[in-house]
Every structure is written in C-alpha cells, then in structure tokens.
Design a protein around this motif. Structure first.
Motif, mmCIF file in Angstrom:
data_model
loop_
_atom_site.group_PDB
_atom_site.id
_atom_site.type_symbol
_atom_site.label_atom_id
_atom_site.label_comp_id
_atom_site.label_asym_id
_atom_site.label_seq_id
_atom_site.Cartn_x
_atom_site.Cartn_y
_atom_site.Cartn_z
ATOM 1 N N LYS A 155 0.825 -1.201 0.000
ATOM 2 C CA LYS A 155 0.000 0.000 0.000
ATOM 3 C C LYS A 155 0.867 1.263 0.000
ATOM 4 C CE LYS A 155 -4.218 -1.557 2.367
ATOM 5 N NZ LYS A 155 -5.187 -0.737 1.634
ATOM 6 N N LEU A 156 1.884 1.272 0.853
ATOM 7 C CA LEU A 156 2.764 2.444 0.939
ATOM 8 C C LEU A 156 3.536 2.660 -0.356
ATOM 9 C CD1 LEU A 156 4.161 1.922 4.554
ATOM 10 C CD2 LEU A 156 2.530 3.675 3.814
ATOM 11 N N TRP A 157 3.962 1.569 -0.966
ATOM 12 C CA TRP A 157 4.763 1.671 -2.190
ATOM 13 C C TRP A 157 3.943 2.197 -3.362
ATOM 14 C CZ3 TRP A 157 5.051 -2.313 -6.347
ATOM 15 C CH2 TRP A 157 6.017 -1.990 -7.313
ATOM 16 N N THR A 158 2.715 1.718 -3.509
ATOM 17 C CA THR A 158 1.912 2.086 -4.678
ATOM 18 C C THR A 158 1.284 3.470 -4.552
ATOM 19 O OG1 THR A 158 0.060 0.853 -3.704
ATOM 20 C CG2 THR A 158 1.410 -0.290 -5.354
ATOM 21 N N ASP A 159 1.083 3.978 -3.336
ATOM 22 C CA ASP A 159 0.701 5.376 -3.119
ATOM 23 C C ASP A 159 -0.514 5.786 -3.967
ATOM 24 O OD1 ASP A 159 1.047 7.839 -1.863
ATOM 25 O OD2 ASP A 159 2.303 8.624 -3.478
ATOM 26 N N ARG A 160 -1.628 5.117 -3.743
ATOM 27 C CA ARG A 160 -2.839 5.396 -4.517
ATOM 28 C C ARG A 160 -3.942 5.919 -3.607
ATOM 29 N NH1 ARG A 160 -6.402 1.152 -8.242
ATOM 30 N NH2 ARG A 160 -6.796 2.610 -9.959
ATOM 31 N N ALA A 161 -4.632 6.945 -4.065
ATOM 32 C CA ALA A 161 -5.737 7.514 -3.297
ATOM 33 C C ALA A 161 -6.986 6.656 -3.454
ATOM 34 C CB ALA A 161 -6.022 8.940 -3.753
ATOM 35 N N ALA A 162 -7.917 6.831 -2.545
ATOM 36 C CA ALA A 162 -9.207 6.156 -2.634
ATOM 37 C C ALA A 162 -10.146 6.960 -3.529
ATOM 38 C CB ALA A 162 -9.811 6.007 -1.243
ATOM 39 N N PRO A 163 -11.200 6.344 -4.051
ATOM 40 C CA PRO A 163 -12.164 7.091 -4.865
ATOM 41 C C PRO A 163 -12.774 8.277 -4.125
ATOM 42 C CG PRO A 163 -12.515 4.739 -5.114
ATOM 43 C CD PRO A 163 -11.512 4.899 -4.018
ATOM 44 N N THR A 164 -12.957 8.144 -2.817
ATOM 45 C CA THR A 164 -13.569 9.227 -2.041
ATOM 46 C C THR A 164 -12.655 10.432 -1.910
ATOM 47 O OG1 THR A 164 -12.795 8.059 -0.060
ATOM 48 C CG2 THR A 164 -15.100 7.750 -0.697
ATOM 49 N N ALA A 165 -11.398 10.330 -2.333
ATOM 50 C CA ALA A 165 -10.499 11.485 -2.294
ATOM 51 C C ALA A 165 -10.960 12.586 -3.236
ATOM 52 C CB ALA A 165 -9.081 11.059 -2.660
ATOM 53 N N SER A 166 -11.906 12.260 -4.103
ATOM 54 C CA SER A 166 -12.434 13.284 -5.021
ATOM 55 C C SER A 166 -13.606 14.052 -4.420
ATOM 56 C CB SER A 166 -12.875 12.629 -6.343
ATOM 57 O OG SER A 166 -13.913 11.687 -6.109
ATOM 58 N N VAL A 167 -14.173 13.566 -3.297
ATOM 59 C CA VAL A 167 -15.331 14.229 -2.697
ATOM 60 C C VAL A 167 -15.046 14.697 -1.272
ATOM 61 C CG1 VAL A 167 -16.982 12.989 -4.138
ATOM 62 C CG2 VAL A 167 -16.286 12.012 -1.931
ATOM 63 N N LYS A 168 -13.864 14.414 -0.766
ATOM 64 C CA LYS A 168 -13.447 14.905 0.544
ATOM 65 C C LYS A 168 -11.942 15.160 0.472
ATOM 66 C CE LYS A 168 -12.789 10.334 2.683
ATOM 67 N NZ LYS A 168 -13.241 9.431 3.770
ATOM 68 N N PRO A 169 -11.354 15.823 1.467
ATOM 69 C CA PRO A 169 -9.927 16.156 1.396
ATOM 70 C C PRO A 169 -9.091 14.966 0.970
ATOM 71 C CG PRO A 169 -10.883 17.141 3.342
ATOM 72 C CD PRO A 169 -11.952 16.273 2.740
ATOM 73 N N PRO A 170 -8.169 15.199 0.025
ATOM 74 C CA PRO A 170 -7.689 16.473 -0.526
ATOM 75 C C PRO A 170 -8.438 16.965 -1.764
ATOM 76 C CG PRO A 170 -6.257 14.710 -1.268
ATOM 77 C CD PRO A 170 -7.303 14.061 -0.401
ATOM 78 N N PHE A 171 -9.647 16.468 -2.042
ATOM 79 C CA PHE A 171 -10.486 16.908 -3.158
ATOM 80 C C PHE A 171 -9.728 16.873 -4.485
ATOM 81 C CE2 PHE A 171 -12.377 19.019 0.578
ATOM 82 C CZ PHE A 171 -13.656 18.502 0.492
ATOM 83 N N LEU A 172 -9.213 15.694 -4.794
ATOM 84 C CA LEU A 172 -8.491 15.507 -6.048
ATOM 85 C C LEU A 172 -9.464 15.293 -7.199
ATOM 86 C CD1 LEU A 172 -5.796 12.951 -4.822
ATOM 87 C CD2 LEU A 172 -5.477 15.401 -5.158
ATOM 88 N N PRO A 173 -9.134 15.734 -8.402
ATOM 89 C CA PRO A 173 -9.932 15.335 -9.561
ATOM 90 C C PRO A 173 -9.910 13.819 -9.697
ATOM 91 C CG PRO A 173 -8.401 17.089 -10.130
ATOM 92 C CD PRO A 173 -8.011 16.606 -8.767
ATOM 93 N N PRO A 174 -11.015 13.186 -10.051
ATOM 94 C CA PRO A 174 -11.031 11.720 -10.148
ATOM 95 C C PRO A 174 -9.920 11.166 -11.024
ATOM 96 C CG PRO A 174 -13.243 12.594 -10.326
ATOM 97 C CD PRO A 174 -12.331 13.781 -10.344
ATOM 98 N N GLU A 175 -9.597 11.862 -12.110
ATOM 99 C CA GLU A 175 -8.553 11.391 -13.016
ATOM 100 C C GLU A 175 -7.180 11.382 -12.350
ATOM 101 O OE1 GLU A 175 -10.769 13.681 -13.665
ATOM 102 O OE2 GLU A 175 -12.053 12.630 -15.101
#
Length: 256
Positions: A118-138
């Motif tokens: 998990k630490l190595w691949t460094d991927r956000a969850a889908p909900t990161a687009s609707v709550k902090p850090p509010f990333l664009p889904p892409e």
C-alpha cells in the motif's frame, strides 16, 4: 533398561488445493500484471466508470446496508480478536500452543506484505475526489501517485479483501480443529469464501476502493492464504520440555 525414544513427525509442506506451485505463480503473475497495467494507465477508465456508477446509485438504505456488511473486513476489532479467541479455545482443548503459531504467522505474513505494498503504490481512494484532498477523479485514480502530505494514499490493494481471505481462512481452520474435524464442508466454504466476496462488492460500491484495488487484493489474499496453509504448523519443532507437553499437534484434524 530400554530407553524411550521420541519419534518426531517428519516436517514437510502441507498440501493445498489446487495442488502445485503453478497456481501460486498464476496468482502472483496476475497481481504483477494488474499493477503494471495500472502504472501504464490501463484499467484506469474501468475504475473511473465503476466508481462513477457507484456514486450515482447510492440510495441511503442500500448504502447503509453495504456499510454494515463491510464491517466483516474489520481486522483490529473483529477478525483478529475472533481468531485469537478461537486459538485460545483450540489451545485449551488440545493442550497445545500450536494454534497461536497459526495466528501469529497470519499476522506476520499480512503485515509484511499488504501494508508495505500500500505504501509503495501510493494510490488515493475514490472518495479522495469528494473529501480532502479533493483531487480530480482522473488524478485520484492514478497509481504511484504523488499525493499531498497527509492525504490518504493506501488504497492499493484493498486491505479489507486481502485480510479477509487470510483471516477467515484462519478462522475456518481453527473451527475445524475446535470441532475435531466435524465442521460441515458447506459451513467451511461459507466461512472462507463468502466474506471476501461480500467485501469485494461492498468496498467497491461504497467507493472505499477502486475495483482494481479489490481484484489485486483478491489475488494477493489467495496467494498468502495458500502460503499460510502450506506451513506444517503441527510438525514444526518446538521445545517440548520447556512447554511441558504443550507442543502436541492441534490443528490438522482433517484434510484441507
């Protein structure tokens, strides 16, 4: 006066189904293939499409129901405590410390693989687009991301799914030992396979994880489960004199 000799059981790997290492190789190859595909930008469109569908189809009753079923994957206050309690019961029944070897082995194996990956691949969850850090889904869907400090970046692979495969396998093995092999095969299969399947669906539907997070976790969990069940826990050498006889076999009460 004739000396009494202690006959040690031969230490050899336990059989698993399907037999052979080819299945392990396929599981590992599948995990590597999904990871490389995501790193090259493939499958991201599939993840986004599934996530958008889930966001658009989340009526409150269905969403709450999925949240309840998702609790099956809670390791800290559900899976490990249940496994620990069963290990105590099996250990007391058979006067053996060996059930704790199985639980400890599962903990070490999952801790050494799932978390670091998990630490190595460094991927956000889908909900990161609707709550902090509010990333664009892409951007949130990208693997090997460069996320802001403090952002959740441990989505790949799904710990719920991978841990469930391992820990429900441990729970099933301990229940077989506790019942002296009388656990019905249907109940055994239900305990082992139903929770991971439910968690694969619920973590994806709830947008806790991308679809490929769950698929990768499925492959990793099955691989870890096979490795864990290959270990001859009842045959590993232990200091019997130090344990005062609590080194006797306790787990292999039926064929796998």
């Amino acid at each position: 006066m004739r000396e009494t000799q202690t006959v040690r059981r031969k230490v050899q790997l336990r059989p698993v189904r399907p037999a052979g290492w080819w299945c392990d190789a396929l599981l590992l190859a599948g995990l590597v293939t999904i990871t490389l595909a995501l790193a090259r930008g493939a499958l991201l469109g599939l993840d986004l499409a599934v996530s958008r569908w889930a966001f658009a189809h989340d009526p409150v009753p269905l969403y709450r129901t999925a949240q309840v079923f998702n609790l099956l994957g809670q390791g800290g206050w559900l899976l490990m405590p249940i496994s620990g309690a069963l290990a105590v019961a099996v250990a007391w029944r058979h006067r053996s410390v060996r059930p704790f070897l199985l639980v400890g082995g599962a903990f070490l194996l999952t801790s050494a693989t799932i978390g670091p990956l998990k630490l190595w691949t460094d991927r956000a969850a889908p909900t990161a687009s609707v709550k902090p850090p509010f990333l664009p889904p892409e951007e949130a869907v990208r693997i090997f991301n460069d996320l802001p400090a403090g952002a959740y970046a441990m989505s790949y692979p799904s710990g719920h799914v991978a841990n469930a495969i391992v820990w429900y396998g441990v729970i099933a093995a301990l229940l077989v030992a506790l019942t002296a092999g009388r656990l019905r095969p249907t109940a055994h299969r239900l305990i082992r396979f139903a929770p991971p399947a439910i968690l694969l669906v619920t973590t994806t539907y709830l947008n806790y994880h991308w679809l490929t997070d769950g698929l990768a976790a499925l492959l990793l969990g099955l691989l870890l489960d096979r490795l864990l069940h290959r270990v001859p826990w009842d045959d590993l050498p232990l200091p019997g004199r130090l344990l005062r006889g609590w080194d006797r076999p306790a787990l292999f009460t039926s064929t796998p």
